[in-house]
Design a protein around this motif. Structure first.
Motif, short mmCIF file in Angstrom:
data_model
loop_
_atom_site.label_atom_id
_atom_site.label_comp_id
_atom_site.label_asym_id
_atom_site.label_seq_id
_atom_site.Cartn_x
_atom_site.Cartn_y
_atom_site.Cartn_z
N PRO A 102 0.80 -1.24 0.00
CA PRO A 102 0.00 0.00 0.00
C PRO A 102 0.83 1.28 0.00
N ALA A 103 1.91 1.32 0.75
CA ALA A 103 2.74 2.54 0.80
C ALA A 103 3.38 2.82 -0.57
N TRP A 104 3.83 1.78 -1.26
CA TRP A 104 4.43 1.95 -2.59
C TRP A 104 3.36 2.41 -3.58
N ARG A 105 2.20 1.78 -3.51
CA ARG A 105 1.08 2.15 -4.38
C ARG A 105 0.77 3.64 -4.22
N LYS A 106 0.63 4.08 -2.98
CA LYS A 106 0.30 5.48 -2.70
C LYS A 106 1.38 6.41 -3.23
N ALA A 107 2.64 6.05 -3.02
CA ALA A 107 3.75 6.88 -3.48
C ALA A 107 3.77 6.99 -5.00
N LEU A 108 3.63 5.85 -5.68
CA LEU A 108 3.68 5.86 -7.15
C LEU A 108 2.49 6.63 -7.72
N LEU A 109 1.29 6.32 -7.23
CA LEU A 109 0.10 6.98 -7.77
C LEU A 109 0.10 8.47 -7.43
N GLY A 110 0.74 8.84 -6.34
CA GLY A 110 0.81 10.24 -5.96
C GLY A 110 1.73 11.08 -6.84
N ARG A 111 2.66 10.45 -7.51
CA ARG A 111 3.60 11.21 -8.34
C ARG A 111 3.33 11.06 -9.84
N MET A 112 2.24 10.43 -10.18
CA MET A 112 1.91 10.26 -11.61
C MET A 112 1.64 11.62 -12.25
N LYS A 113 1.97 11.71 -13.49
CA LYS A 113 1.71 12.92 -14.27
C LYS A 113 1.05 12.52 -15.58
N VAL A 114 0.28 13.45 -16.11
CA VAL A 114 -0.39 13.21 -17.38
C VAL A 114 0.28 14.08 -18.44
N GLU A 115 0.74 13.44 -19.47
CA GLU A 115 1.37 14.14 -20.59
C GLU A 115 0.28 14.83 -21.42
N PRO A 116 0.66 15.81 -22.24
CA PRO A 116 -0.33 16.51 -23.07
C PRO A 116 -1.16 15.57 -23.96
N ASP A 117 -0.59 14.44 -24.35
CA ASP A 117 -1.34 13.51 -25.21
C ASP A 117 -2.22 12.56 -24.40
N GLY A 118 -2.24 12.72 -23.05
CA GLY A 118 -3.08 11.88 -22.20
C GLY A 118 -2.38 10.66 -21.64
N THR A 119 -1.13 10.46 -22.00
CA THR A 119 -0.36 9.33 -21.48
C THR A 119 -0.02 9.59 -20.02
N VAL A 120 -0.14 8.56 -19.19
CA VAL A 120 0.20 8.68 -17.77
C VAL A 120 1.62 8.16 -17.58
N VAL A 121 2.44 8.97 -16.90
CA VAL A 121 3.84 8.60 -16.67
C VAL A 121 4.19 8.73 -15.19
N ASP A 122 5.24 8.01 -14.79
CA ASP A 122 5.81 8.16 -13.45
C ASP A 122 6.50 9.51 -13.43
N GLY A 123 6.10 10.39 -12.52
CA GLY A 123 6.65 11.75 -12.46
C GLY A 123 8.13 11.80 -12.16
N GLU A 124 8.69 10.77 -11.54
CA GLU A 124 10.12 10.75 -11.24
C GLU A 124 10.95 10.21 -12.38
N THR A 125 10.48 9.14 -13.01
CA THR A 125 11.29 8.48 -14.03
C THR A 125 10.86 8.82 -15.46
N GLY A 126 9.65 9.28 -15.62
CA GLY A 126 9.13 9.56 -16.96
C GLY A 126 8.66 8.32 -17.70
#
Length: 177
Positions: A102-126
């Motif tokens: 759960p802690a990893w899930r929360k951390a990963l989902l909390g840093r997600m970003k949406v690219e202009p084309d709608g693609t979801v990426v990890d905000g840290e790694t891209g």
């Protein structure tokens, strides 16, 4: 007060409460809709509620802009974690069921970003997170919050005759049989 009088009082108040609930729901829908329109036109997000003969606000209606959400394909998320971050996968007992910590899930989902084309990426790694989709946000919602002493002032205004309850309630006419 006899049991008959008490029961009659309870029945009458219950019937009136049910009718008031209907009128309240309609009034809230109207106020909420108008606040949404005002927000679209002028950017207004809060309306102060004032009573006749009282200078301070007794309540406020606030518009909250819902944030877009995400839909996670849980099986895809688990498979991705098993491949990319195996230490973040745990097995629960008695029947071994694998899941993402759960802690990893929360951390990963909390840093997600949406690219202009709608693609979801990890905000840290891209890196693209193909197991996540952007969900459409729900429609805007409002909250009605009383200020300190606001409820009491409404009651006082009722007792003082500053509120015209028949007009406020506008109970629908009885249906003709």
């Amino acid at each position: 007060m006899s049991v008959q009088q008490a029961a009659t009082r309870a029945a009458v108040l219950k019937a009136l409460m049910d009718e008031v609930r209907k009128v309240y729901d309609l009034a809230r829908a109207e106020a909420d809709g108008q606040l949404v329109e005002l927000n679209g036109e002028l950017g207004v997000t809060t309306v102060q509620v004032k009573l006749p003969g009282y200078d301070s606000a007794v309540a406020q209606v606030t518009l909250s802009e819902p944030k877009r959400g995400f839909v996670v394909d849980e099986a895809g998320f688990l498979a991705w974690c098993k491949q990319e971050h195996p230490s973040e996968v745990q097995a629960t007992v008695p029947a071994p069921v694998e899941s993402v910590r759960p802690a990893w899930r929360k951390a990963l989902l909390g840093r997600m970003k949406v690219e202009p084309d709608g693609t979801v990426v990890d905000g840290e790694t891209g890196r693209v997170l193909d197991f996540v989709e952007v969900a459409e946000p729900p429609p805007p919602s409002t909250t009605l919050t009383f200020k300190k002493g606001g409820r009491e002032e409404v009651a006082r205004a009722y007792r003082d005759g500053r509120l015209a309850l028949p007009e406020l309630l506008a109970l629908p006419a009885a249906e003709q049989e």
